[in-house]
Motif scaffolding. Structure first.
Motif, PDB file in Angstrom:
ATOM      1  N   HIS A 147       0.861  -1.184   0.000  1.00 46.00           N
ATOM      2  CA  HIS A 147       0.000   0.000   0.000  1.00 46.00           C
ATOM      3  C   HIS A 147       0.895   1.230   0.000  1.00 46.00           C
ATOM      4  N   PHE A 148       0.947   1.889  -1.158  1.00 47.22           N
ATOM      5  CA  PHE A 148       1.778   3.084  -1.328  1.00 47.22           C
ATOM      6  C   PHE A 148       0.955   4.310  -0.994  1.00 47.22           C
ATOM      7  N   GLU A 149       1.189   4.876   0.156  1.00 45.01           N
ATOM      8  CA  GLU A 149       0.508   6.111   0.561  1.00 45.01           C
ATOM      9  C   GLU A 149       1.287   6.710   1.716  1.00 45.01           C
ATOM     10  N   GLY A 150       1.490   8.026   1.665  1.00 41.81           N
ATOM     11  CA  GLY A 150       2.222   8.675   2.753  1.00 41.81           C
ATOM     12  C   GLY A 150       3.597   8.057   2.924  1.00 41.81           C
ATOM     13  N   GLN A 151       3.881   7.612   4.130  1.00 40.96           N
ATOM     14  CA  GLN A 151       5.190   7.009   4.401  1.00 40.96           C
ATOM     15  C   GLN A 151       5.221   5.524   4.068  1.00 40.96           C
ATOM     16  N   GLY A 152       4.094   4.976   3.622  1.00 42.81           N
ATOM     17  CA  GLY A 152       3.998   3.540   3.384  1.00 42.81           C
ATOM     18  C   GLY A 152       4.287   3.168   1.939  1.00 42.81           C
ATOM     19  N   GLY A 153       4.647   1.928   1.734  1.00 42.59           N
ATOM     20  CA  GLY A 153       4.926   1.397   0.412  1.00 42.59           C
ATOM     21  C   GLY A 153       5.963   0.302   0.534  1.00 42.59           C
ATOM     22  N   LEU A 154       6.632   0.001  -0.589  1.00 43.39           N
ATOM     23  CA  LEU A 154       7.763  -0.933  -0.530  1.00 43.39           C
ATOM     24  C   LEU A 154       8.935  -0.187   0.098  1.00 43.39           C
ATOM     25  N   LEU A 155       9.514  -0.751   1.143  1.00 44.69           N
ATOM     26  CA  LEU A 155      10.503  -0.026   1.939  1.00 44.69           C
ATOM     27  C   LEU A 155      11.884  -0.657   1.757  1.00 44.69           C
ATOM     28  N   PHE A 156      12.323  -1.473   2.704  1.00 45.46           N
ATOM     29  CA  PHE A 156      13.715  -1.913   2.731  1.00 45.46           C
ATOM     30  C   PHE A 156      13.927  -3.162   1.877  1.00 45.46           C
ATOM     31  N   VAL A 157      15.158  -3.343   1.444  1.00 47.86           N
ATOM     32  CA  VAL A 157      15.585  -4.576   0.776  1.00 47.86           C
ATOM     33  C   VAL A 157      16.940  -4.955   1.343  1.00 47.86           C
ATOM     34  N   ALA A 158      17.137  -6.256   1.586  1.00 50.22           N
ATOM     35  CA  ALA A 158      18.414  -6.748   2.104  1.00 50.22           C
ATOM     36  C   ALA A 158      18.656  -8.138   1.549  1.00 50.22           C
ATOM     37  N   THR A 159      19.916  -8.426   1.232  1.00 48.54           N
ATOM     38  CA  THR A 159      20.267  -9.788   0.855  1.00 48.54           C
ATOM     39  C   THR A 159      20.649 -10.550   2.114  1.00 48.54           C
ATOM     40  N   SER A 160      20.283 -11.816   2.147  1.00 48.09           N
ATOM     41  CA  SER A 160      20.554 -12.639   3.320  1.00 48.09           C
ATOM     42  C   SER A 160      22.058 -12.860   3.491  1.00 48.09           C
ATOM     43  N   PRO A 161      22.520 -13.024   4.746  1.00 50.63           N
ATOM     44  CA  PRO A 161      23.943 -13.351   4.941  1.00 50.63           C
ATOM     45  C   PRO A 161      24.358 -14.625   4.199  1.00 50.63           C
ATOM     46  N   ASP A 162      23.405 -15.533   3.979  1.00 50.94           N
ATOM     47  CA  ASP A 162      23.725 -16.768   3.239  1.00 50.94           C
ATOM     48  C   ASP A 162      23.238 -16.686   1.791  1.00 50.94           C
ATOM     49  N   PHE A 163      23.219 -15.461   1.246  1.00 51.37           N
ATOM     50  CA  PHE A 163      22.700 -15.256  -0.115  1.00 51.37           C
ATOM     51  C   PHE A 163      23.422 -16.121  -1.144  1.00 51.37           C
ATOM     52  N   ALA A 164      24.749 -16.282  -0.983  1.00 51.75           N
ATOM     53  CA  ALA A 164      25.517 -17.040  -1.982  1.00 51.75           C
ATOM     54  C   ALA A 164      24.984 -18.467  -2.108  1.00 51.75           C
ATOM     55  N   GLN A 165      24.470 -19.022  -1.013  1.00 49.17           N
ATOM     56  CA  GLN A 165      23.912 -20.375  -1.055  1.00 49.17           C
ATOM     57  C   GLN A 165      22.417 -20.366  -1.346  1.00 49.17           C
ATOM     58  N   THR A 166      21.679 -19.425  -0.733  1.00 45.09           N
ATOM     59  CA  THR A 166      20.215 -19.483  -0.767  1.00 45.09           C
ATOM     60  C   THR A 166      19.580 -18.527  -1.768  1.00 45.09           C
ATOM     61  N   ARG A 167      20.275 -17.473  -2.136  1.00 44.86           N
ATOM     62  CA  ARG A 167      19.744 -16.359  -2.940  1.00 44.86           C
ATOM     63  C   ARG A 167      18.503 -15.739  -2.298  1.00 44.86           C
ATOM     64  N   HIS A 168      18.464 -15.753  -0.965  1.00 46.32           N
ATOM     65  CA  HIS A 168      17.339 -15.159  -0.244  1.00 46.32           C
ATOM     66  C   HIS A 168      17.458 -13.635  -0.188  1.00 46.32           C
ATOM     67  N   VAL A 169      16.335 -12.979  -0.437  1.00 46.97           N
ATOM     68  CA  VAL A 169      16.225 -11.522  -0.362  1.00 46.97           C
ATOM     69  C   VAL A 169      15.071 -11.194   0.577  1.00 46.97           C
ATOM     70  N   TYR A 170      15.292 -10.246   1.486  1.00 49.72           N
ATOM     71  CA  TYR A 170      14.262  -9.793   2.421  1.00 49.72           C
ATOM     72  C   TYR A 170      13.726  -8.443   1.968  1.00 49.72           C
TER      73      TYR A 170
END
Ligand SMILES: [Ca+2]
Length: 420
Positions: free
Chosen positions: A99-122
């Motif tokens: 929900h994009f309104e005011g201060q809301g919407g898509l916010l942070f993105v981070a790659t997991s510490p084990d990204f090289a193995q899992t390719r997990h993104v938060y």
């Protein structure tokens, strides 16, 4: 009807005569060094870096580096982009509905510490739902074999109760050992939940990489109002306010505080570990009183009971100085800079900056460098960037990478004049 008494309570606590006083920059009875106010800092006339525009985005919010030096960039309306160091952008599909309104919407993105193995993104974002928005933490697997996509996206954690209000927080930092995920959860402009041990609002949370309460948290296995530093109604507060405070302290059924690492935060918009493994947080204050805090387990950082700022209706807030229940900020800004992003620099391109932290200023339209002596912090430099700075990250190339706020927000790469 729930929000009304909470907001009233927030106001009542701030009335003159509640033991409040104006910020006393040097007065403190506590053993900790008094925090320093850098509200009068003026930007340096010259910049020791070159600034290059890499790409432009619609309301960019955060960026994360992949091991191959490409980046993921979020846009608040919901866009996620895979970006090369030279600025080539490819859209990433599979982002949850925001929900994009005011201060809301898509916010942070981070790659997991084990990204090289899992390719997990938060990702963190304001998730729409019955009763209003809530901050959500989701995890997906980044597939870049064909058109970039997040696959198997799961919501790992939700901020409850849902409702109106901005100040979502949403910053993520991983413990240096890569085992735990720290998440900032803003107080959603609701004041007292920041002190309620049974609401994950106004808190910093420590979770497993799967989004569960991490073992060893200060309140692991507990429910109920046993939080360290719980509110005592101020001496001069009226009976109704005291009753409201006690009501706010009552445990809510079926909620567990076991995620909580620290308490009493307003709107945390920066979270990062330094090279010594200490966790630091930047936080937007009300009128005045933006903070840099050293975060420790079980600490109560005071909002909305104490602040070096005052409320937006000009009513004062009690000073943290000398109040042993609450942790003092390491430094604070009055007037505010509106801090966004916090990054420690340990690269090689700017040797003089190693060990420093960088904070973006939204209101200040500036980049701020913070220098440390142990756990004592001071604003060392400030540069006028001519735009609201939404995010700052130290890149694997040794450069500093900034995102400007707004519908034509630029991705900037700051490099040494001596670098090629
Ligand atoms: Ca505080």
């Amino acid at each position: 009807m729930l929000r009304f008494p909470l907001l009233c309570l927030g106001t009542m606590l701030l009335l003159p005569g509640c033991g409040a006083s104006q910020p006393a920059q040097n007065a403190t009875a506590s053993e900790a060094a008094a925090p320093v106010n850098y509200g009068s800092a003026t930007p340096a006339k010259t910049k020791p870096f070159k600034t290059a525009t890499v790409a432009t985005f619609d309301n960019p919010w955060a960026l994360a580096f992949l091991p191959d030096q490409r980046m993921l960039v979020t846009e608040k309306p919901g866009g996620l982009w895979l970006v090369t160091a030279s600025g080539s952008k490819t859209s990433v599909t599979g982002v949850p509905k925001v929900h994009f309104e005011g201060q809301g919407g898509l916010l942070f993105v981070a790659t997991s510490p084990d990204f090289a193995q899992t390719r997990h993104v938060y990702l963190t974002y304001s998730e729409p739902g019955e009763g209003g928005d809530g901050l959500a933490l989701a995890r997906g697997t980044l597939d870049t074999n064909g058109a970039p996509a997040l696959r198997d996206v799961q919501v790992l954690w939700r901020q409850l109760p849902r409702g109106a209000g901005g100040q979502f927080g949403g910053y993520i930092a991983f413990s240096p050992d890569g085992r735990y995920l720290f998440l900032t959860s803003g107080e959603r402009q609701r004041f007292t939940p920041a002190q309620d041990p049974d609401q994950a609002l106004g808190k910093i949370l420590r979770l497993t990489l799967d989004g569960k309460p991490a073992p060893g948290n200060p309140q692991a296995g507990k429910t109920g109002a046993t939080m360290i530093g719980i509110i005592d109604p101020p001496e001069n507060t009226g009976a109704a306010a005291k009753a409201a405070v006690r009501k706010a302290e009552m445990p809510a059924p079926n909620l567990t505080p076991a995620e909580t690492w620290s308490t009493g935060h307003r709107n945390p918009y920066g979270l990062a570990f330094d090279a010594q493994g200490r966790l630091w947080e930047t936080e937007m204050g009300p009128q005045g009183g933006d903070e840099l805090n050293l975060i420790e387990a079980g600490g109560n950082y005071g909002w909305p009971v104490v602040s070096y700022g005052k409320n937006y209706d000009d009513t004062p807030i009690a000073s943290p100085a000398g109040n042993a229940k609450f942790r003092e900020p390491a430094l604070y800004w009055t007037p505010v800079i509106a801090p966004a992003g916090l990054a420690f620099y340990n690269g090689n391109m700017f040797p003089d900056w190693r060990g420093s932290a960088f904070v973006g200023g939204l209101a200040a339209t500036a980049l701020v460098r913070i220098a440390f002596d142990g756990t004592t912090a001071r604003e060392a430099e400030r540069w006028d960037m001519g735009a609201r700075i939404r995010a700052v990250m130290a890149g694997p190339d040794g450069a500093l990478w900034l995102l400007e706020d707004g519908s034509d927000g630029r991705l900037l790469r700051l490099t040494s004049p001596r670098a090629g």
